[in-house]
Scaffold this motif. Structure first.
Motif, mmCIF file in Angstrom:
data_model
loop_
_atom_site.group_PDB
_atom_site.id
_atom_site.type_symbol
_atom_site.label_atom_id
_atom_site.label_comp_id
_atom_site.label_asym_id
_atom_site.label_seq_id
_atom_site.Cartn_x
_atom_site.Cartn_y
_atom_site.Cartn_z
ATOM 1 N N THR A 50 -4.903 -4.384 6.916
ATOM 2 C CA THR A 50 -5.122 -3.020 5.891
ATOM 3 C C THR A 50 -3.799 -2.469 5.527
ATOM 4 O O THR A 50 -2.952 -2.793 5.910
ATOM 5 C CB THR A 50 -5.875 -2.262 6.833
ATOM 6 O OG1 THR A 50 -5.157 -1.517 8.028
ATOM 7 C CG2 THR A 50 -7.150 -2.864 7.341
ATOM 8 N N PRO A 51 -3.827 -1.543 4.691
ATOM 9 C CA PRO A 51 -2.638 -0.980 4.144
ATOM 10 C C PRO A 51 -2.151 -0.147 5.401
ATOM 11 O O PRO A 51 -0.836 0.388 5.100
ATOM 12 C CB PRO A 51 -3.147 0.126 2.894
ATOM 13 C CG PRO A 51 -4.288 -0.591 2.765
ATOM 14 C CD PRO A 51 -5.117 -1.187 3.802
ATOM 15 N N ALA A 52 -2.927 0.169 6.381
ATOM 16 C CA ALA A 52 -2.400 1.214 7.413
ATOM 17 C C ALA A 52 -1.142 0.292 8.276
ATOM 18 O O ALA A 52 -0.427 1.001 8.775
ATOM 19 C CB ALA A 52 -3.520 1.520 8.428
ATOM 20 N N GLY A 53 -1.544 -0.970 8.498
ATOM 21 C CA GLY A 53 -0.531 -1.981 9.226
ATOM 22 C C GLY A 53 0.952 -1.650 8.537
ATOM 23 O O GLY A 53 1.867 -1.495 9.358
ATOM 24 N N PRO A 54 1.335 -2.238 7.321
ATOM 25 C CA PRO A 54 2.422 -2.096 6.829
ATOM 26 C C PRO A 54 2.910 -0.558 6.771
ATOM 27 O O PRO A 54 4.352 -0.443 7.044
ATOM 28 C CB PRO A 54 2.416 -2.395 5.574
ATOM 29 C CG PRO A 54 0.971 -3.502 5.330
ATOM 30 C CD PRO A 54 0.223 -2.854 6.476
ATOM 31 N N ALA A 55 2.245 0.355 6.438
ATOM 32 C CA ALA A 55 2.464 1.930 6.564
ATOM 33 C C ALA A 55 3.087 1.974 7.850
ATOM 34 O O ALA A 55 4.226 2.787 8.156
ATOM 35 C CB ALA A 55 1.519 2.775 6.149
ATOM 36 N N MET A 56 2.514 1.835 9.052
ATOM 37 C CA MET A 56 2.913 1.892 10.268
ATOM 38 C C MET A 56 4.329 1.247 10.657
ATOM 39 O O MET A 56 5.014 1.928 11.316
ATOM 40 C CB MET A 56 1.648 1.405 11.363
ATOM 41 C CG MET A 56 2.257 1.918 12.798
ATOM 42 S SD MET A 56 1.105 0.849 14.093
ATOM 43 C CE MET A 56 1.378 -0.706 13.653
ATOM 44 N N LEU A 57 4.226 -0.302 10.419
ATOM 45 C CA LEU A 57 5.557 -0.796 10.567
ATOM 46 C C LEU A 57 6.703 -0.035 9.971
ATOM 47 O O LEU A 57 7.795 0.208 10.501
ATOM 48 C CB LEU A 57 5.396 -2.099 9.934
ATOM 49 C CG LEU A 57 4.309 -3.060 10.778
ATOM 50 C CD1 LEU A 57 4.089 -4.476 10.171
ATOM 51 C CD2 LEU A 57 4.916 -3.383 12.495
ATOM 52 N N HIS A 58 6.598 0.535 8.703
ATOM 53 C CA HIS A 58 7.589 1.148 8.095
ATOM 54 C C HIS A 58 7.943 2.515 8.719
ATOM 55 O O HIS A 58 9.081 3.048 8.769
ATOM 56 C CB HIS A 58 7.056 1.644 6.537
ATOM 57 C CG HIS A 58 7.974 2.282 5.766
ATOM 58 N ND1 HIS A 58 9.186 1.923 5.435
ATOM 59 C CD2 HIS A 58 8.060 3.561 5.396
ATOM 60 C CE1 HIS A 58 10.059 2.971 4.782
ATOM 61 N NE2 HIS A 58 9.323 3.731 4.846
#
Length: 163
Positions: A50-58
């Motif tokens: 989901t887009p939330a995964g990369p956003a959290m990693l960032h």
């Protein structure tokens, strides 16, 4: 009986390295895989993206970058107390650390932000795959720099630890 200041500074330096740099290296390494568009070849069953995964990693990378400022602060304080600021291994470590920090601030974090803000579409997906591949390469270099710094800190040419 108190802990000598040098041992306290070194302990905080090592702990800050583990707590701050570790999460950055892991999150930055995972980011390209989770942000690039899927193809039939890299679409394992059961893996949800989901887009939330990369956003959290960032956010992890960005947040721990601030915490990571403690690493060189306590590193310089420790080096000064130990009288090794002029030693070649420490100078090399400082240069490698500065290079890694520059990669993080000027290449990795901005590339993550661009990938998070990318538009949708077939052409954009190919560009995103390419950008994710470049980011993975830069992140690998970042991680390699940290690995060399760790080895220099442990082996320390001229060390009396017998290593």
């Amino acid at each position: 009986m108190g802990v000598p200041v040098t041992k306290l500074l070194l302990s905080v330096h090592v702990l800050a390295s583990i707590v701050a740099i570790g999460p950055i290296t892991v999150a930055a390494s995972m980011f390209p895989r989770f942000v690039k568009p899927r193809t039939g070849d890299d679409d394992p069953a059961g893996e949800e993206r989901t887009p939330a995964g990369p956003a959290m990693l960032h956010r992890i990378c960005r947040g721990y970058t601030v915490v990571g400022l403690a690493v060189p602060v306590f590193g310089f304080a420790t080096g000064a107390r130990m009288g090794v600021l002029g030693d070649a291994w420490l100078i090399a470590s400082v240069i490698l650390t500065a290079t890694a920090a520059a990669l993080l601030l000027t290449a990795i974090l901005p590339a993550q932000e661009r990938l998070l803000a990318r538009p949708a579409g077939v052409v954009a997906e190919e560009a995103a795959r390419s950008a994710a591949a470049r980011l993975a390469m830069v992140t690998g270099i970042f991680n390699l720099l940290w690995a060399v710094v760790v080895v220099l800190m442990i082996v320390r040419p001229g060390s009396t630890t017998g290593a």
